[in-house]
Motif scaffolding. Structure first.
Motif, PDB file in Angstrom:
ATOM      1  N   LEU A  99      44.034  19.533  63.075  1.00  0.00           N
ATOM      2  CA  LEU A  99      45.407  19.037  63.187  1.00  0.00           C
ATOM      3  C   LEU A  99      46.390  20.187  63.337  1.00  0.00           C
ATOM      4  O   LEU A  99      46.103  21.314  62.913  1.00  0.00           O
ATOM      5  N   TYR A 146      52.357  13.240  66.911  1.00  0.00           N
ATOM      6  CA  TYR A 146      51.369  12.989  65.865  1.00  0.00           C
ATOM      7  C   TYR A 146      51.985  12.168  64.734  1.00  0.00           C
ATOM      8  O   TYR A 146      53.181  12.313  64.418  1.00  0.00           O
ATOM      9  N   SER A 178      46.616  13.830  70.576  1.00  0.00           N
ATOM     10  CA  SER A 178      47.386  13.328  69.445  1.00  0.00           C
ATOM     11  C   SER A 178      46.757  12.067  68.896  1.00  0.00           C
ATOM     12  O   SER A 178      46.126  11.301  69.613  1.00  0.00           O
ATOM     13  N   ASN A 179      46.909  11.890  67.602  1.00  0.00           N
ATOM     14  CA  ASN A 179      46.327  10.733  66.930  1.00  0.00           C
ATOM     15  C   ASN A 179      47.137   9.496  67.264  1.00  0.00           C
ATOM     16  O   ASN A 179      48.276   9.354  66.845  1.00  0.00           O
ATOM     17  N   GLU A 235      50.178  11.240  61.018  1.00  0.00           N
ATOM     18  CA  GLU A 235      48.981  11.281  60.173  1.00  0.00           C
ATOM     19  C   GLU A 235      49.282  10.723  58.794  1.00  0.00           C
ATOM     20  O   GLU A 235      50.320  11.039  58.200  1.00  0.00           O
ATOM     21  N   THR A 287      54.707  13.297  60.330  1.00  0.00           N
ATOM     22  CA  THR A 287      54.877  13.112  61.767  1.00  0.00           C
ATOM     23  C   THR A 287      55.299  14.424  62.412  1.00  0.00           C
ATOM     24  O   THR A 287      55.976  15.253  61.791  1.00  0.00           O
TER      25      THR A 287
END
Length: 326
Positions: free
Chosen positions: A150, A126, A14-15, A128, A111
């Motif tokens: 993603l 996540y 996950s980012n 982004e 999200t």
């Protein structure tokens, strides 16, 4: 030589990023530091001037902090939905997750948080950001998300705002966000001018600048309102639909704008109808009273004009007396 040449074939994890722009955290820290400084010097102010001075400082810092902070927040429009959805492309695995959409003036945040977070042997958490400001390329950011692999729900939501999307909302949101941001920067400048005018003090024109600040903030809401009310494509996750509504930044801007409007009108009305009360609020009558008391005490310390007349002797008479004695 390592497998995959030292790189992962898919998006590894996950980012890990903050759910907000750290710029507004810096702005709030600066304004809180200024407030703490003013509180430290507060005991040095005498009498009733202390309360009114403190209120003026708090109100001024609050308006300035809001006008700057909402430039970088990402919750002008928000929406959440909980759904069972596919997690990755070309995979039949389903996950239960909360999907959020957060729209700001400079882009969108998408999200994805799993319920629970750990599912299908991964941590589903996540956040982004896809920017559409004039110095950013939204489609390029979306393309990078595709390359990183993603999750499908994030790409599905982000695709709705691309330039090639049939929804056709990218241009409207981008232009509206640009003009809203521009008017907010102008509101920040007029707020600075109002602070300077109140400190000089030129109270009437300071009230006019507050009215102009309120007008610019309300116009920024109008610009964003035009984008919010454009037709939108439905964002469906099975039977569940992701719907958005005005977020905290929108309502905070509206509240602050109305507050500036009331304060500006109050200053103008008091200046025209009861200027003494306005001077009392800005502690101008105390300074005038102290100056009058000082002038009065200084005048009483000087000798009276009659006493000076008695002591003064014409220069000619003084010369005559001196010549007679010789």
């Amino acid at each position: 030589m390592t497998l995959w040449n030292g790189s992962f074939p898919f998006y590894p994890s996950s980012n890990a990023c903050f759910p907000f722009d750290t710029s507004w955290a810096i702005i709030i820290s600066i304004f809180l530091s200024l407030l703490a400084t003013f509180i430290i010097i507060l005991p040095g102010i005498r009498g009733r001037a202390r309360l009114f001075w403190f209120l003026r400082v708090v109100m001024g810092l609050f308006v300035g902090a809001v006008v700057l902070t909402i430039q970088f927040t990402r919750d002008w429009e928000t929406g959440w939905v909980t759904a069972n959805t596919s997690y990755k492309s070309f995979s039949h695995a389903l996950v239960n997750a909360d999907i959020g959409l957060h729209i700001g003036l400079a882009g969108v945040n998408v999200t994805l948080v799993g319920n629970p977070v750990n599912q299908v042997n991964e941590t589903i958490n996540y956040n982004e950001h896809f920017a559409w400001s004039f110095d950013a390329d939204y489609d390029h950011s979306y393309g990078e998300g595709l390359e990183k692999g993603l999750p499908s729900p994030i790409l599905y939501v982000a695709e709705k705002f691309t330039t090639q999307s049939p929804c056709s909302v990218h241009r409207q949101y981008r232009i509206s966000g640009h003009y809203a941001s521009l008017t907010l920067w102008m509101a920040f400048c007029t707020w600075l001018i109002s602070i300077l005018l109140f400190s000089m003090p030129i109270l009437l024109y300071g009230g006019y600048m507050l009215l102009l600040t309120a007008t610019l903030m309300l116009f920024s809401l109008l610009f964003f309102f035009t984008a919010r009310n454009t037709p939108k494509c439905p964002i469906q996750f099975g039977p569940a639909s992701l719907k958005t509504d005005y977020g905290g930044s929108f309502w905070l801007t509206l509240t602050t704008g109305l507050l500036c409007l009331l304060l500006g009108l109050g200053v103008i009305i008091l200046n025209s109808m009861q200027p003494e009360k306005l001077k009392f609020v800005f502690n101008l009558d105390e300074g005038k009273g102290e100056e009058e008391a000082w002038d009065k005490s200084y005048t009483s310390a000087e000798p009276s004009s009659s006493a000076q007349d008695v002591l003064m002797v014409p220069l000619g008479e003084l010369c005559e007396v001196t010549a007679t004695q010789l």
